[in-house]
Design an enzyme around this catalytic site. Sequence first.
Site, PDB file in Angstrom:
ATOM      1  N   ASN A 105      39.601  30.423 -26.431  1.00 13.43           N
ATOM      2  CA  ASN A 105      40.584  31.493 -26.567  1.00 13.43           C
ATOM      3  C   ASN A 105      40.332  32.671 -25.637  1.00 13.43           C
ATOM      4  O   ASN A 105      41.260  33.400 -25.292  1.00 13.43           O
ATOM      5  CB  ASN A 105      40.599  31.989 -28.016  1.00 13.43           C
ATOM      6  N   SER A 177      46.521  29.026 -23.903  1.00 14.45           N
ATOM      7  CA  SER A 177      47.108  29.383 -22.606  1.00 14.45           C
ATOM      8  C   SER A 177      48.111  30.504 -22.837  1.00 14.45           C
ATOM      9  O   SER A 177      47.784  31.498 -23.455  1.00 14.45           O
ATOM     10  CB  SER A 177      47.741  28.151 -21.952  1.00 14.45           C
ATOM     11  N   TYR A 192      47.616  36.844 -13.594  1.00 11.39           N
ATOM     12  CA  TYR A 192      47.532  36.358 -14.972  1.00 11.39           C
ATOM     13  C   TYR A 192      48.420  35.141 -15.177  1.00 11.39           C
ATOM     14  O   TYR A 192      47.990  34.113 -15.720  1.00 11.39           O
ATOM     15  CB  TYR A 192      47.925  37.472 -15.941  1.00 11.39           C
ATOM     16  N   LYS A 196      47.366  31.213 -16.104  1.00 12.30           N
ATOM     17  CA  LYS A 196      47.792  30.511 -17.308  1.00 12.30           C
ATOM     18  C   LYS A 196      48.509  29.198 -16.966  1.00 12.30           C
ATOM     19  O   LYS A 196      48.407  28.207 -17.706  1.00 12.30           O
ATOM     20  CB  LYS A 196      48.676  31.403 -18.163  1.00 12.30           C
TER      21      LYS A 196
END
Length: 295
Positions: A105, A177, A192, A196
């Site tokens: 996570n 994700s 970012y 992802k």
Amino acid sequence: MTAQSSNQNFRLENLFNVKGKVALITGGGSGIGLMATQALAVNGAKVYITGRTGSKLDRVVELYGRDIPGQIIPITADITDKQAVDQLVQEISQREEYLSILINNAGISSQTQTTEHEDADKLRQSLFEETTDVAEWDRVFRTNVTQLFLTTTAFLPLLQKGSEQERGWSSTVVNISSISGIVKVSQHHFAYNASKAAAIHLTKMLAHEVQSSKLRIRVNNIAPGVFPSEMTAGESDEAQKNVIPKERYEQKVPAARPGKEEDMASTVLFTTTNQYLNGQTVVVDGGYVLAAGSV
């Protein structure tokens, strides 16, 4: 099988049973990591949580580890460092014979950039010249992508042993994700979103290679929309929780609100326990991807 015994298989405690399972959650001290921690521990799992701030982890144990069927156990670790990941594996191995659930996570965001300029020079200034720290891309990918690979592969032996503990159970890796890796808009943070998207593809590659190696380990990822966390709502409060005002997303998400803790908890339980789910992206976003459009 009798009709009565068949009915028993459909009971919630059997469909989503994590009692006695051993889990590890990175970034388990707040946000989605804490939601996952509570979802598993409250239902009987033994949950190890990691993070770089020991006091934050201890606070989770103090607040949420009492009077529950399972356990929450803190271990301070920096999972972006390969040696630290190996040390984490050794520490878990000294305490446990196997691992049933690994939830990757931990993650970080990146700087925001203005993308609405209709002038080439201004857009260049915003996207190129104001990107002063190229190393930020390295940090974001190291935390959001590389650590998924390191942690997953390092724990494969313990995860395989977890699959051998109970007939009908295959250990699982769940990467957190984001729908930011699915939508076509940058949402003002390119690094970012790109990280992802990489995390989602990495999940598929790991799932393929693990099953090709005949290991009974499932690898999936949950792609959340907006949920309250330190990334979306700033510092946590005294209860290690975050709040996002509903009105901020009434016009941005078809569900007209950010995600609730219970939305994420039920997704975590489904993804970890469904033995027929492998190599998949589970999107839980209130319809945001429908509105924004995917790649």
